[in-house]
Design a protein around this motif. Structure first.
Motif, mmCIF file in Angstrom:
data_model
loop_
_atom_site.group_PDB
_atom_site.id
_atom_site.type_symbol
_atom_site.label_atom_id
_atom_site.label_comp_id
_atom_site.label_asym_id
_atom_site.label_seq_id
_atom_site.Cartn_x
_atom_site.Cartn_y
_atom_site.Cartn_z
ATOM 1 N N TYR A 14 2.709 1.562 12.777
ATOM 2 C CA TYR A 14 3.656 2.400 12.024
ATOM 3 C C TYR A 14 2.949 3.528 11.281
ATOM 4 C CZ TYR A 14 1.943 -1.046 8.740
ATOM 5 O OH TYR A 14 1.117 -1.869 8.033
ATOM 6 N N LEU A 15 1.626 3.468 11.165
ATOM 7 C CA LEU A 15 0.921 4.546 10.473
ATOM 8 C C LEU A 15 0.629 5.732 11.396
ATOM 9 C CD1 LEU A 15 -1.578 2.605 8.179
ATOM 10 C CD2 LEU A 15 0.496 3.804 7.524
ATOM 11 N N ASN A 16 0.994 5.597 12.659
ATOM 12 C CA ASN A 16 0.836 6.688 13.624
ATOM 13 C C ASN A 16 -0.615 7.159 13.742
ATOM 14 O OD1 ASN A 16 1.727 8.530 15.536
ATOM 15 N ND2 ASN A 16 1.948 10.165 14.016
ATOM 16 N N THR A 17 -1.535 6.198 13.671
ATOM 17 C CA THR A 17 -2.927 6.578 13.836
ATOM 18 C C THR A 17 -3.344 6.536 15.306
ATOM 19 O OG1 THR A 17 -3.525 4.292 13.417
ATOM 20 C CG2 THR A 17 -3.652 5.805 11.559
ATOM 21 N N ASP A 18 -2.497 5.963 16.164
ATOM 22 C CA ASP A 18 -2.799 5.863 17.586
ATOM 23 C C ASP A 18 -4.125 5.171 17.874
ATOM 24 O OD1 ASP A 18 -0.846 6.655 19.262
ATOM 25 O OD2 ASP A 18 -1.265 8.798 19.088
ATOM 26 N N GLN A 47 -11.385 5.724 1.906
ATOM 27 C CA GLN A 47 -10.073 5.471 1.319
ATOM 28 C C GLN A 47 -8.966 5.670 2.351
ATOM 29 O OE1 GLN A 47 -10.013 4.235 -1.518
ATOM 30 N NE2 GLN A 47 -11.664 5.028 -2.770
ATOM 31 N N ALA A 48 -9.178 6.617 3.253
ATOM 32 C CA ALA A 48 -8.105 6.980 4.175
ATOM 33 C C ALA A 48 -8.017 6.039 5.365
ATOM 34 C CB ALA A 48 -8.299 8.411 4.670
ATOM 35 N N CYS A 49 -9.057 5.246 5.619
ATOM 36 C CA CYS A 49 -9.034 4.354 6.782
ATOM 37 C C CYS A 49 -8.158 3.143 6.463
ATOM 38 C CB CYS A 49 -10.435 3.893 7.157
ATOM 39 S SG CYS A 49 -10.395 2.652 8.475
ATOM 40 N N PRO A 50 -7.095 2.940 7.221
ATOM 41 C CA PRO A 50 -6.198 1.815 6.927
ATOM 42 C C PRO A 50 -6.784 0.469 7.343
ATOM 43 C CG PRO A 50 -5.153 3.462 8.355
ATOM 44 C CD PRO A 50 -6.601 3.733 8.352
ATOM 45 N N TYR A 51 -7.894 0.486 8.076
ATOM 46 C CA TYR A 51 -8.398 -0.740 8.680
ATOM 47 C C TYR A 51 -9.656 -1.278 8.008
ATOM 48 C CZ TYR A 51 -5.220 1.181 12.086
ATOM 49 O OH TYR A 51 -4.120 1.724 12.683
ATOM 50 N N GLY A 52 -10.121 -0.612 6.979
ATOM 51 C CA GLY A 52 -11.339 -1.066 6.292
ATOM 52 C C GLY A 52 -12.557 -1.002 7.185
ATOM 53 N N ALA A 53 -12.564 -0.054 8.137
ATOM 54 C CA ALA A 53 -13.632 -0.027 9.126
ATOM 55 C C ALA A 53 -14.855 0.762 8.669
ATOM 56 C CB ALA A 53 -13.115 0.561 10.442
ATOM 57 N N ARG A 54 -14.738 1.439 7.519
ATOM 58 C CA ARG A 54 -15.853 2.273 7.067
ATOM 59 C C ARG A 54 -16.487 1.705 5.808
ATOM 60 N NH1 ARG A 54 -16.020 7.986 8.011
ATOM 61 N NH2 ARG A 54 -15.016 8.472 9.978
ATOM 62 N N TYR A 55 -17.754 2.028 5.624
ATOM 63 C CA TYR A 55 -18.440 1.652 4.389
ATOM 64 C C TYR A 55 -19.429 2.755 4.053
ATOM 65 C CZ TYR A 55 -22.120 0.298 7.642
ATOM 66 O OH TYR A 55 -23.051 0.309 8.634
ATOM 67 N N LEU A 56 -19.943 2.720 2.831
ATOM 68 C CA LEU A 56 -20.961 3.698 2.455
ATOM 69 C C LEU A 56 -22.318 3.044 2.688
ATOM 70 C CD1 LEU A 56 -20.954 6.596 1.042
ATOM 71 C CD2 LEU A 56 -21.998 5.355 -0.843
ATOM 72 N N VAL A 84 -2.532 9.727 0.964
ATOM 73 C CA VAL A 84 -3.304 8.702 1.679
ATOM 74 C C VAL A 84 -2.340 7.639 2.203
ATOM 75 C CG1 VAL A 84 -5.104 6.965 1.497
ATOM 76 C CG2 VAL A 84 -5.358 9.120 0.300
ATOM 77 N N LYS A 85 -1.965 7.778 3.476
ATOM 78 C CA LYS A 85 -0.937 6.872 3.990
ATOM 79 C C LYS A 85 -1.453 5.441 4.119
ATOM 80 C CE LYS A 85 -1.819 8.207 8.804
ATOM 81 N NZ LYS A 85 -1.257 8.899 9.956
ATOM 82 N N ALA A 86 -2.769 5.286 4.131
ATOM 83 C CA ALA A 86 -3.327 3.945 4.278
ATOM 84 C C ALA A 86 -3.133 3.118 3.008
ATOM 85 C CB ALA A 86 -4.821 4.029 4.610
ATOM 86 N N ASN A 87 -2.871 3.788 1.884
ATOM 87 C CA ASN A 87 -2.825 3.066 0.620
ATOM 88 C C ASN A 87 -1.420 3.114 0.025
ATOM 89 O OD1 ASN A 87 -3.012 2.346 -2.135
ATOM 90 N ND2 ASN A 87 -5.191 2.794 -2.107
ATOM 91 N N PRO A 88 -0.679 2.003 0.101
ATOM 92 C CA PRO A 88 0.717 2.031 -0.345
ATOM 93 C C PRO A 88 0.872 2.275 -1.854
ATOM 94 C CG PRO A 88 0.052 -0.200 0.267
ATOM 95 C CD PRO A 88 -1.060 0.713 0.683
ATOM 96 N N TRP A 89 -0.152 1.986 -2.632
ATOM 97 C CA TRP A 89 -0.063 2.222 -4.073
ATOM 98 C C TRP A 89 -0.116 3.722 -4.370
ATOM 99 C CZ3 TRP A 89 1.557 -0.160 -8.193
ATOM 100 C CH2 TRP A 89 1.065 0.108 -9.470
ATOM 101 N N TRP A 90 -0.834 4.459 -3.566
ATOM 102 C CA TRP A 90 -0.970 5.900 -3.756
ATOM 103 C C TRP A 90 0.101 6.682 -3.000
ATOM 104 C CZ3 TRP A 90 -6.972 6.259 -2.713
ATOM 105 C CH2 TRP A 90 -7.638 5.717 -3.833
ATOM 106 N N SER A 91 0.336 6.250 -1.764
ATOM 107 C CA SER A 91 1.153 7.053 -0.865
ATOM 108 C C SER A 91 2.577 7.180 -1.385
ATOM 109 C CB SER A 91 1.157 6.388 0.511
ATOM 110 O OG SER A 91 2.005 7.081 1.361
ATOM 111 N N SER A 92 2.883 8.325 -1.988
ATOM 112 C CA SER A 92 4.220 8.562 -2.528
ATOM 113 C C SER A 92 4.392 10.059 -2.710
ATOM 114 C CB SER A 92 4.359 7.829 -3.863
ATOM 115 O OG SER A 92 5.368 8.419 -4.648
#
Lengths: 400, 259, 247
Positions: B242-246, B172-181, A194-202
């Motif tokens: 830098y996360l290359n999500t474009d 979890q995978a969204c780096p921007y916090g754009a999703r919710y349940l 999970v690249k979004a999470n620096p604590w996990w991404s390793s």
């Protein structure tokens, strides 16, 4: 629903710094902590069992069958916390229908099915086939039917066929070791990718998961072996637990070194996330990580085990130390899983703030359910042991 | 719920629901309910998704933090009113002269920002509207185990709420916090660029109500549309490049403090 | 072939066949049509109910108001910003009446002073700006030109005014440095005010030869960072020159 909103409102008040508004709800709860913990025990127990088969470590033989049964009992439970955690458990089967091959999680069903159906069940079948065939003739009632079904009709007990069982068992074990690595390394990959999470991404995440799995598996088997032998009022074979304890120590040294490598690497690289991760470590994770995981769960048992290696201690004391070390290690590994899963969600992906985890007690994602899933494998193991006694003296001797 | 019920539920619910789901699905298929032939025309009528590829521009210097976009989004898309669920929200950044950066987003900015964030002397300060970036290389789509979130032909990242299993890996995978349940459907939910509006030629709700034109909606490719002009005349930044999500939400005058 | 293998493989093949049969019947028919997803889900997304009609729909009946608004400062502010979503109103105008905000609390959502708002955006302090009166008693929301053109600069440049007031430049009027034509008050972006162009302008007060009052800080215009313009280092609305000296 109102209740969960209330809980979120309390969490909102406890936010330190800034988090994205959607991050107030913590999505992977204690059930997701239990899941890698249980899979880790499966992989660990299986790898321990394969030591006897593949590497011919004769001392640990008394735990061979027990380890396999333990692995099975835990493997049966492993997917349950996952399914219970889903927003739509009734749609879980879609993972088999339309697996997204780019998704690490989609592979779960297949890795799990491979491990359960191809490795563990087949290995157990070859191991127990002779016994099952004999029991299916000896036993009565329901038990007889169960055994009869389990023979799958293969009731040939000729010497040639028994030799084949042994050989097949060995081949499966050899396939099984990388499969067990795959099973748990893969669980680590779910987090590590999970690249979004620096604590996990390793990249080290799968490896660390794997070695901690081996550690936890050995600790569990020490504990189970000692407790079960106690209940059966049999003497504990010191050579066996001495060997197990040695393996535990070596595995722990490896595991701890890898964790330290990960730790040092993070500090040395000092990426943008380092500040918030440091905050996380000294505040929210201090007890569970520094005190429980590192001090009580790793260093104390390692020192104790090393002591038994260096000093000549009486059997009684060694047994006590092994017992305590195993329990501490199991708690330590649980806190590793906690610190990864929960810890990784306690800081904002904006890297500007920390949030808290409010655990439920009674709800479906609560503490009681988690405890239930942790106890369930032991109940299953009890049934399995009753059906397939793993003791040496219970093994059927054929007159030749 | 007492403990006994709980245990009973535990033993029965997960496998029960699983088998029940399987069973009802089998039944519904046996009945051969015609699903209708699915084609582009049956979905979109006259609209052709192959002719479009959407993106959004945000001019930070124009945002006044009124929160009309947040409110409009919640209304248009039935986003729960509770302040834990947002398809779009507005953040306020205040950088003080002593170098401290303070960020907040009270209730997503839906009621504006009436309170002051700091008493210290301000060096620079600005609002940043946030939403799903509709990444061209979306990590959420990559991780979805069943294919319940996807990139449409015209570039919007959407969720299939009738197929999502609610595993929350995408969140979890969204780096921007754009999703919710979504608390009612128990499935992942997020901004759709108001997909139901844009295929009918309307603007997304947040763009429609932005009083200062800080949000610009348009297309990446054709040159004669507001977005093309926006990216031509501004220096453009995206979030976490830098996360290359474009990301396909382009910010003009983006500050380095924005994360 | 040993008996065990025969039975085991038989079982395995049976299981695999069953899996594929079940999979075939359970798969959603539209899955994979355009990609790894159910194409039918697009239909669900597209058929979502519309709440905001969009401004073009409003102009069909309210062309007069729209024309008025488009000539005013509120051009570009869509009708539904203030009047709430009106798709229902376009479908049944008599049944669904869009509300119109009349309370004083509404307008400060945009026009209340907030230092984070871009400078130049008209802002008032709701506490001191004609307290008690609803905004619409003086401003027509469809043409909000103030009844009295603001004479000072503060109504639009509050952030600057508030910065300047705590700085050593507090006593200076804005017009000391900026010449603003009357037109700027009506069409701010069309007639921009002037700005000082050279060092000599600041030197009128801050050079050693200047005839200004003695407590004003002086610099040697020749040696003091020659080649730079004064405002490249000193923010004129808060020059911070004295602050540095004290340190």
């Amino acid at each position: 629903m109102e209740k969960s909103f209330e809980r979120l409102a309390i969490s909102l008040k406890e936010v330190a710094g800034f988090i994205y508004p959607n991050e107030i709800e913590l999505h992977w709860s204690i059930l997701i902590v239990v899941y890698p913990y249980i899979t880790g025990l499966v992989a660990g127990a299986f790898i321990l069992a394969s030591l006897e088969r593949v590497f011919n470590v004769k001392e640990v033989e008394p735990t061979y069958r027990l380890s396999l049964l333990t692995a099975l009992a835990f493997l049966i439970v492993a997917p349950l916390p996952l399914v219970a955690h889903l927003g739509h458990p009734e749609r879980a089967f879609e993972i088999f229908l339309t697996p997204n091959f780019r998704s690490a999680m989609a592979m779960f069903g297949f890795v799990y099915a491979w491990y359960l159906l191809v490795v563990l069940l087949v290995e157990l079948w070859f191991e127990y086939r002779k016994d099952i065939v004999v029991w299916s003739k000896k036993e009565k009632g329901l038990k007889r039917i169960i055994y009869l079904v389990l023979t799958l009709g293969a009731s040939d007990l000729s010497e040639k066929s028994l030799r084949f069982d042994k050989k097949a068992g060995k081949i499966i074990t050899i396939i099984g070791v990388p499969s067990a690595f795959l099973l748990h390394g893969y669980v680590g990959f779910i987090f590590g990718s999970v690249k979004a999470n620096p604590w996990w991404s390793s990249v080290l995440m799968p490896v660390v998961f794997l070695f901690s799995a081996i550690v936890s598996g050995i600790a569990l088997m020490i504990l189970l072996y000692m407790v079960i032998t106690l209940f059966r009022k049999k003497p504990i074979e010191m050579s066996c637990i001495d060997k197990l304890a040695s393996f535990l120590l070596y595995a722990m040294i490896l595991d701890f070194s890898l964790e330290n490598l990960d730790f040092i690497h993070r500090i040395y690289e000092s990426e943008e996330s380092i500040k918030i991760l440091y905050q996380l470590l000294i505040s929210k994770l201090f007890i569970s990580m520094v005190v429980i995981q590192i001090l009580l769960g790793t260093i104390v048992p390692m020192v104790l085990l090393a002591w038994t290696k260096l000093g000549h201690l009486p059997d009684e004391l060694r047994r006590l130390i092994y017992f305590c070390s195993a329990i501490l290690t199991l708690i330590g590994i649980f806190s590793i899983r906690w610190n990864v899963v929960i810890g990784g969600q306690l800081f904002s992906k904006s890297l500007r703030g920390l949030t808290t985890y409010k655990m439920e007690l009674l709800g479906i994602e609560g503490l009681l359910v988690a405890l239930f899933f942790l106890v369930l494998p032991f109940i299953i193991l009890y049934i399995l042991v009753a059906l397939f006694p793993p003791w040496k003296e219970a093994e059927v001797k054929l007159e030749t | 719920m007492n403990r006994r019920d709980l245990l009973k539920n535990l033993l029965i619910i997960p496998p029960g629901i699983f088998l029940g789901g399987l069973f009802t699905k089998i039944l519904s298929l046996l009945k051969k309910t015609p699903l209708g032939k699915i084609s582009l025309e049956s979905i979109y009528e006259k609209y052709n998704p192959h002719e479009h590829y959407y993106a959004m521009g945000i001019d930070i210097d124009k945002c006044i933090g009124c929160g009309r976009c947040v409110e409009a989004c919640k209304i248009e898309n039935n986003v729960p009113q509770e302040p834990f669920f947002f398809r779009t929200w507005v953040e306020r950044y205040v950088i003080t002269v002593d170098g401290e950066t303070k960020v907040d987003s009270p209730e997503g900015g839906i009621h504006g920002f009436p309170e002051t964030l700091t008493e210290k002397e301000i060096l620079r300060t600005f609002f940043v509207p946030k939403l799903c970036n509709h990444c061209d290389n979306p990590p959420c789509v990559q991780v979805c185990p069943v294919g319940a979130t996807y990139k449409s032909i015209d570039g919007a990242v959407l969720v299939d709420k009738d197929y999502c299993i609610g595993c929350r890996y995408c969140i979890q995978a969204c780096p921007y916090g754009a999703r919710y349940l979504h608390p009612e459907t128990h499935t992942a939910d997020k901004c759709t660029f108001c997909y139901h509006r844009i295929v009918k030629g309307l603007q997304p709700a947040c763009v429609e109500v932005c009083p200062t034109g800080a949000r610009i909606f348009g297309e990446v490719k054709p040159r004669n549309n507001p977005l093309a002009r926006f990216v031509r005349f501004n220096k453009i930044g995206v979030l976490k490049p830098y996360l290359n999500t474009d990301p396909k939400v382009y910010y003009a005058n983006l500050d380095k403090e924005v994360t | 072939m040993p008996q065990q293998i025969k039975y085991l493989f038989g079982l395995a093949i049976a299981l695999i066949i069953i899996f594929f049969i079940v999979r075939h019947y359970l798969m959603s028919p539209s899955f994979g049509l355009f990609g790894h997803y159910r194409a039918a889900s697009l239909k669900t997304v597209v058929s979502q109910e519309i709440k905001y009609a969009g401004e073009i729909a409003c102009t069909e009946c309210h062309d007069d108001i729209f024309t008025l608004k488009e000539k005013s400062y509120h051009r570009g502010v869509a009708c539904e910003v203030c009047h709430s979503p009106a798709y229902a109103h376009t479908q049944d105008p008599s049944e669904h009446k869009p509300p119109a905000p009349r309370k004083r609390a509404y307008c400060p959502l945009c026009h209340g002073y907030n230092p984070t708002r871009p400078t130049g955006f008209p802002q008032i302090d709701p506490v001191t700006h004609n307290p008690g009166n609803p905004c619409i008693s003086c401003h027509n929301p469809h043409d909000p030109t103030p009844p009295v053109t603001p004479q000072g600069c503060e109504p639009c440049h509050t952030q600057i005014a508030r910065t300047k007031i705590v700085s050593p430049h507090a006593p200076l009027p804005c017009t000391q440095c900026h010449i603003a034509k009357e037109e700027h008050k009506l069409n701010p972006r069309v007639a921009l005010p002037s700005k000082p162009r050279n060092r000599e302008f600041c030197g009128q007060c801050h050079s050693q030869e200047a005839e200004s009052s003695p407590e004003i800080p002086r610099v040697d215009m020749k040696s003091h960072y020659s080649g730079f313009l004064c405002w490249e280092c000193h923010y004129p609305h808060h020059p911070e020159a004295r602050l540095k000296k004290e340190e």
